[in-house]
Write a protein that holds these residues in place. Structure first.
Motif, PDB file in Angstrom:
ATOM      1  N   LEU A 160     -53.058 -27.061  -9.487  1.00 37.31           N
ATOM      2  CA  LEU A 160     -53.498 -28.341  -9.504  1.00 37.31           C
ATOM      3  C   LEU A 160     -54.765 -28.578  -9.107  1.00 37.31           C
ATOM      4  O   LEU A 160     -55.743 -29.661  -9.644  1.00 37.31           O
ATOM      5  CB  LEU A 160     -52.599 -28.964  -8.215  1.00 37.31           C
ATOM      6  N   ASP A 161     -55.538 -27.770  -8.105  1.00 36.84           N
ATOM      7  CA  ASP A 161     -56.947 -28.140  -7.671  1.00 36.84           C
ATOM      8  C   ASP A 161     -57.911 -27.215  -8.638  1.00 36.84           C
ATOM      9  O   ASP A 161     -58.995 -27.505  -8.697  1.00 36.84           O
ATOM     10  CB  ASP A 161     -57.119 -27.482  -6.226  1.00 36.84           C
ATOM     11  N   GLY A 162     -57.428 -26.422  -9.544  1.00 38.61           N
ATOM     12  CA  GLY A 162     -58.286 -25.789 -10.666  1.00 38.61           C
ATOM     13  C   GLY A 162     -58.099 -26.507 -11.813  1.00 38.61           C
ATOM     14  O   GLY A 162     -58.889 -27.438 -12.077  1.00 38.61           O
ATOM     15  N   THR A 163     -57.321 -25.811 -12.843  1.00 41.02           N
ATOM     16  CA  THR A 163     -57.395 -26.490 -14.183  1.00 41.02           C
ATOM     17  C   THR A 163     -57.123 -27.880 -14.375  1.00 41.02           C
ATOM     18  O   THR A 163     -57.456 -28.442 -15.057  1.00 41.02           O
ATOM     19  CB  THR A 163     -56.181 -25.720 -15.092  1.00 41.02           C
ATOM     20  N   VAL A 164     -55.868 -28.472 -13.615  1.00 40.89           N
ATOM     21  CA  VAL A 164     -55.455 -29.765 -13.742  1.00 40.89           C
ATOM     22  C   VAL A 164     -56.572 -30.829 -13.417  1.00 40.89           C
ATOM     23  O   VAL A 164     -57.109 -31.811 -14.036  1.00 40.89           O
ATOM     24  CB  VAL A 164     -54.216 -29.924 -13.119  1.00 40.89           C
ATOM     25  N   ARG A 165     -57.135 -30.486 -12.255  1.00 34.83           N
ATOM     26  CA  ARG A 165     -58.273 -31.201 -11.919  1.00 34.83           C
ATOM     27  C   ARG A 165     -59.538 -31.383 -12.750  1.00 34.83           C
ATOM     28  O   ARG A 165     -60.116 -32.284 -13.141  1.00 34.83           O
ATOM     29  CB  ARG A 165     -58.879 -30.776 -10.519  1.00 34.83           C
ATOM     30  N   ASN A 166     -59.868 -30.168 -13.225  1.00 31.83           N
ATOM     31  CA  ASN A 166     -61.024 -30.045 -14.121  1.00 31.83           C
ATOM     32  C   ASN A 166     -60.644 -30.839 -15.368  1.00 31.83           C
ATOM     33  O   ASN A 166     -61.420 -31.590 -15.979  1.00 31.83           O
ATOM     34  CB  ASN A 166     -61.365 -28.514 -14.587  1.00 31.83           C
ATOM     35  N   ILE A 167     -59.429 -30.894 -15.990  1.00 33.13           N
ATOM     36  CA  ILE A 167     -59.256 -31.485 -17.181  1.00 33.13           C
ATOM     37  C   ILE A 167     -58.939 -33.101 -16.860  1.00 33.13           C
ATOM     38  O   ILE A 167     -59.655 -33.851 -17.614  1.00 33.13           O
ATOM     39  CB  ILE A 167     -57.695 -31.419 -17.696  1.00 33.13           C
ATOM     40  N   TRP A 168     -58.581 -33.340 -15.734  1.00 29.31           N
ATOM     41  CA  TRP A 168     -58.422 -34.999 -15.151  1.00 29.31           C
ATOM     42  C   TRP A 168     -59.907 -35.494 -15.273  1.00 29.31           C
ATOM     43  O   TRP A 168     -60.065 -36.401 -15.941  1.00 29.31           O
ATOM     44  CB  TRP A 168     -57.924 -34.835 -14.054  1.00 29.31           C
ATOM     45  N   GLU A 169     -60.840 -34.809 -14.508  1.00 33.76           N
ATOM     46  CA  GLU A 169     -62.146 -35.319 -14.539  1.00 33.76           C
ATOM     47  C   GLU A 169     -62.679 -35.432 -15.866  1.00 33.76           C
ATOM     48  O   GLU A 169     -63.793 -36.326 -16.149  1.00 33.76           O
ATOM     49  CB  GLU A 169     -62.840 -34.335 -13.376  1.00 33.76           C
ATOM     50  N   THR A 170     -62.682 -34.308 -16.677  1.00 37.09           N
ATOM     51  CA  THR A 170     -63.223 -34.127 -17.959  1.00 37.09           C
ATOM     52  C   THR A 170     -62.609 -35.574 -18.718  1.00 37.09           C
ATOM     53  O   THR A 170     -63.697 -36.210 -19.455  1.00 37.09           O
ATOM     54  CB  THR A 170     -62.852 -32.945 -18.731  1.00 37.09           C
ATOM     55  N   GLU A 171     -61.351 -35.720 -18.814  1.00 35.93           N
ATOM     56  CA  GLU A 171     -60.783 -36.910 -19.541  1.00 35.93           C
ATOM     57  C   GLU A 171     -61.281 -38.173 -18.943  1.00 35.93           C
ATOM     58  O   GLU A 171     -61.417 -39.338 -19.882  1.00 35.93           O
ATOM     59  CB  GLU A 171     -59.331 -36.743 -19.690  1.00 35.93           C
ATOM     60  N   VAL A 172     -61.258 -38.428 -17.693  1.00 40.05           N
ATOM     61  CA  VAL A 172     -61.743 -39.573 -17.203  1.00 40.05           C
ATOM     62  C   VAL A 172     -63.354 -39.830 -17.435  1.00 40.05           C
ATOM     63  O   VAL A 172     -63.544 -40.981 -17.755  1.00 40.05           O
ATOM     64  CB  VAL A 172     -61.304 -39.576 -15.814  1.00 40.05           C
ATOM     65  N   ASN A 173     -64.092 -38.994 -17.349  1.00 36.83           N
ATOM     66  CA  ASN A 173     -65.380 -39.288 -17.611  1.00 36.83           C
ATOM     67  C   ASN A 173     -65.629 -39.662 -19.262  1.00 36.83           C
ATOM     68  O   ASN A 173     -66.317 -40.578 -19.607  1.00 36.83           O
ATOM     69  CB  ASN A 173     -66.085 -37.858 -17.367  1.00 36.83           C
ATOM     70  N   LYS A 174     -64.542 -39.087 -20.039  1.00 36.47           N
ATOM     71  CA  LYS A 174     -64.506 -39.586 -21.399  1.00 36.47           C
ATOM     72  C   LYS A 174     -64.365 -41.140 -21.581  1.00 36.47           C
ATOM     73  O   LYS A 174     -64.967 -41.808 -22.296  1.00 36.47           O
ATOM     74  CB  LYS A 174     -63.962 -38.771 -22.345  1.00 36.47           C
ATOM     75  N   MET A 175     -63.262 -41.518 -20.903  1.00 42.50           N
ATOM     76  CA  MET A 175     -63.056 -42.904 -20.871  1.00 42.50           C
ATOM     77  C   MET A 175     -64.257 -43.576 -20.403  1.00 42.50           C
ATOM     78  O   MET A 175     -64.548 -44.875 -20.947  1.00 42.50           O
ATOM     79  CB  MET A 175     -61.901 -43.087 -19.863  1.00 42.50           C
ATOM     80  N   LYS A 176     -64.877 -43.132 -19.317  1.00 42.96           N
ATOM     81  CA  LYS A 176     -65.981 -43.876 -18.594  1.00 42.96           C
ATOM     82  C   LYS A 176     -67.236 -44.208 -19.554  1.00 42.96           C
ATOM     83  O   LYS A 176     -67.763 -45.132 -19.578  1.00 42.96           O
ATOM     84  CB  LYS A 176     -66.544 -43.203 -17.380  1.00 42.96           C
ATOM     85  N   ASN A 177     -67.427 -42.910 -20.307  1.00 46.57           N
ATOM     86  CA  ASN A 177     -68.656 -42.898 -21.299  1.00 46.57           C
ATOM     87  C   ASN A 177     -68.385 -43.573 -22.546  1.00 46.57           C
ATOM     88  O   ASN A 177     -69.627 -43.616 -23.386  1.00 46.57           O
ATOM     89  CB  ASN A 177     -69.023 -41.353 -21.224  1.00 46.57           C
ATOM     90  N   GLY A 178     -67.091 -43.941 -22.800  1.00 50.70           N
ATOM     91  CA  GLY A 178     -66.639 -44.122 -24.094  1.00 50.70           C
ATOM     92  C   GLY A 178     -65.971 -43.009 -25.030  1.00 50.70           C
ATOM     93  O   GLY A 178     -66.693 -42.026 -25.346  1.00 50.70           O
ATOM     94  N   VAL A 179     -64.718 -43.100 -25.153  1.00 51.84           N
ATOM     95  CA  VAL A 179     -63.871 -42.105 -25.803  1.00 51.84           C
ATOM     96  C   VAL A 179     -64.661 -42.261 -27.309  1.00 51.84           C
ATOM     97  O   VAL A 179     -64.623 -43.259 -27.830  1.00 51.84           O
ATOM     98  CB  VAL A 179     -62.596 -42.718 -25.631  1.00 51.84           C
ATOM     99  N   GLU A 180     -64.373 -40.976 -28.039  1.00 51.11           N
ATOM    100  CA  GLU A 180     -64.916 -40.866 -29.308  1.00 51.11           C
ATOM    101  C   GLU A 180     -63.540 -40.761 -30.370  1.00 51.11           C
ATOM    102  O   GLU A 180     -62.465 -40.165 -29.923  1.00 51.11           O
ATOM    103  CB  GLU A 180     -65.328 -39.403 -29.370  1.00 51.11           C
ATOM    104  N   LEU A 181     -63.505 -41.883 -31.216  1.00 46.76           N
ATOM    105  CA  LEU A 181     -62.424 -42.112 -32.028  1.00 46.76           C
ATOM    106  C   LEU A 181     -62.974 -41.954 -33.558  1.00 46.76           C
ATOM    107  O   LEU A 181     -63.778 -42.378 -33.780  1.00 46.76           O
ATOM    108  CB  LEU A 181     -62.003 -43.447 -32.092  1.00 46.76           C
ATOM    109  N   THR A 182     -62.038 -41.093 -34.230  1.00 48.36           N
ATOM    110  CA  THR A 182     -62.511 -40.706 -35.673  1.00 48.36           C
ATOM    111  C   THR A 182     -61.328 -41.498 -36.559  1.00 48.36           C
ATOM    112  O   THR A 182     -60.214 -41.204 -36.515  1.00 48.36           O
ATOM    113  CB  THR A 182     -62.531 -39.128 -35.985  1.00 48.36           C
ATOM    114  N   PHE A 183     -62.033 -42.346 -37.591  1.00 54.29           N
ATOM    115  CA  PHE A 183     -61.088 -42.917 -38.559  1.00 54.29           C
ATOM    116  C   PHE A 183     -60.990 -42.122 -39.893  1.00 54.29           C
ATOM    117  O   PHE A 183     -61.887 -41.586 -40.145  1.00 54.29           O
ATOM    118  CB  PHE A 183     -61.640 -44.417 -38.680  1.00 54.29           C
TER     119      PHE A 183
END
Length: 550
Positions: A426-449
């Motif tokens: 929880l405090d290792g991998t899960v936290r790192n992924i959560w923070e990575t994905e939330v930052n993508k949301m903050k900065n603008g998620v990349e969508l490929t059409f």
């Protein structure tokens, strides 16, 4: 300094006098900070009881041997069997005393700070809110006036026999012997980790009724433990919210809120030699290796011809635990109080079929405003205990190569196991992924059409893909993808033209970064919305937790 509340009767009498009063009526002079999270407790303790705030190891009223606790209750309305049922629930877990890992080292249950401080609690509960208003309050749409919180109940919560007590016995809650045995088991699990210098491995998910909740909102705060340099998160003993729910509904209101709720543990003496988990698992063991048809026959279950597969498994589980069959939910007194989530893990020829969804995301905007320490994901996985029930489907594909046969004789019950997420994950991998994905949301998620050979539109995002190593991931939480705000779609239902609300998208906190989106598709594939998502655990990770029983 001696208190005027020097007996349990005096403490309890004063508490009963507060019933019906609002916090504003008690804090008439507005001497306390209303914005303080602890305002309700401070009003009762510091003004009503004229008791100074402290962190003593003794109970709040040492001469009376009584600890004072003030906690919220909320109203919740749910639809059960198409009926609206309103019930009172605990607003939060009941946080008790902070755990000093060094002082608790080597102590017995009777010597522990938990027992010394909490064996007799004056429990004052105030009505806070309707649960439906919570989102409006958190978003700022509704401003909550804490001065209007009203004291509803005052009860003495005791884990010992009260003798020569002169006040109404109907305001005394004696924790049943069975519950006390489970509380002792929980304390022992926490104590074992403290005594083996592994307090850093404690989580709420390892216990049932008595938890050890975190006491800091930042990951920078740690505390020392004995015989190791490894620091541990500061924690406090706490009664879990669902355990307090049962006390409210069964003992305070005097009405069981769950229809026909039954117990798995019938005889308290069973808890003297086995843990609650061992008892529950022992109910399943005689059925390991049986196929669905054998289980249905053995348990006397009546199955309709069109009964969905998931419902059959639930009926089997209820049958094994001898629980009511009047609801689709598998529940018992112990499962309710411990807030255990039952999850069927479906395998296909020994391999996991699907990923493990555990939480939807109602709002991307609220998500990016969370810190990890106070996030919904961290809170859920830290406290949640799962009972995983494994079925292995040996059916082969049909001739069309698309679907599988559904022969119940080839669906085998492999076994059951309890699981909670280790703190290291929880405090290792899960936290790192959560923070990575939330930052993508903050900065603008990349969508490929893109479009395939059949002219079907596909949209890919840059979220992390599931794997054994990538425990946590985001996946769509809707069958139909949508990249614009809600709208009405013209559909034909039984030959009748209708308008169907399409509400499968959620507003993004920052504009999406589109790749290869045609100009003529901007109206349907906007910058500001994307298909609603949910948090999932990867099927490979879940397989690792259960492969030992295969």
């Amino acid at each position: 300094m001696s208190s005027v509340y020097n007996s349990k009767e005096k403490v309890h009498k004063r508490a009963l006098e507060a019933i019906g009063k609002t916090l504003g009526e008690i804090d008439v002079k507005r001497t306390l900070n209303i914005n303080n999270k602890s305002y309700p407790g401070n009003v009762i303790e510091q003004i009503w009881f004229d008791h100074p705030a402290d962190n003593n190891a003794d109970p709040d009223f040492p001469e009376a041997g009584v600890e004072l606790k003030v906690t919220p209750i909320d109203i919740q309305t749910k639809k059960i069997n198409k009926k609206k049922i309103t019930k009172i629930i605990a607003g939060e877990r009941l946080v008790l005393n902070k755990i000093n890992y060094q002082n608790e080292f080597g102590k017995s249950f009777e010597q522990s700070s938990f027992w010394h401080k909490n064996k007799l609690i004056e429990l004052i509960q105030y009505y806070r809110r309707d649960v439906a208003d919570k989102k409006k309050i958190s978003s700022g749409e509704m401003i909550e006036d804490k001065t209007k919180f009203r004291v509803s109940y005052a009860n003495l919560l005791t884990m010992t026999e009260l003798k020569e007590f002169d006040l109404p016995k109907d305001t005394v809650i004696k924790i049943p012997e069975k519950d006390l045995e489970i509380i002792k088991q929980d304390w022992n699990k926490i104590s074992e980790l403290i005594n083996s210098s592994k307090a850093h491995q404690i989580s709420e998910g390892i216990t049932n009724y008595l938890g050890a909740c975190t006491k800091s909102t930042t990951s920078a705060v740690f505390t020392k433990q004995k015989n190791t340099t490894v620091p541990a998160k500061p924690r406090a003993y706490s009664f879990k919210a669902k355990f307090i729910n049962e006390l409210i509904n069964n003992h305070i209101i005097g009405k069981d809120h769950t229809d026909a709720i039954v117990s798995i543990v019938k005889d308290v003496s069973e808890l003297k030699s086995k843990t609650l988990e061992e008892i529950i698992l022992s109910r399943f063991k005689p059925y390991y290796g049986m196929n669905q048809n054998e289980l249905i026959q053995k348990l006397g279950i009546r199955i309709g011809k069109s009964q969905p597969q998931k419902n059959i498994n639930n009926m089997i589980i209820r049958g094994i635990l001898n629980l009511p069959t009047t609801t689709d939910e598998v529940t018992s007194e112990e499962i309710e109080k411990a807030d255990i989530s039952l999850k069927t893990v479906a395998l296909r020829n020994g391999q996991p079929k699907e990923h493990f969804k555990f939480m939807g995301i109602p709002s991307f905007i609220n998500l990016v405003n969370e810190s990890w320490e106070e996030s919904s994901v961290n809170d859920f996985l830290e406290r949640k205990k799962f009972l995983l029930l494994v079925f292995n489907d040996l059916n082969k594909k049909k001739k069309d190569g698309k679907s599988y046969e559904a022969n119940r004789e080839k669906i085998i019950f492999k076994g059951a196991t309890f699981w909670n997420m280790p703190i290291s994950d929880l405090d290792g991998t899960v936290r790192n992924i959560w923070e990575t994905e939330v930052n993508k949301m903050k900065n603008g998620v990349e969508l490929t059409f893109s479009k395939n050979d059949k002219d079907e539109i596909k949209v890919k995002n840059n979220f992390i893909k599931p794997s054994l190593e990538a425990i946590l991931h985001l996946r769509p939480d809707a069958k139909v993808a949508q990249y614009k705000s809600q709208y009405y779609k013209n559909v034909v239902d039984n030959g009748i033209p209708k308008k169907k609300l399409m509400n499968n998208a959620r507003k993004l906190p920052s504009p999406a970064k589109w790749i290869n989106r045609p100009e003529n598709e901007k109206e349907n594939f906007t910058d500001d919305y994307m298909t609603k998502q949910a948090w999932w655990l990867s099927k490979d990770y879940i397989y690792e937790q259960i492969k030992g029983m295969l």
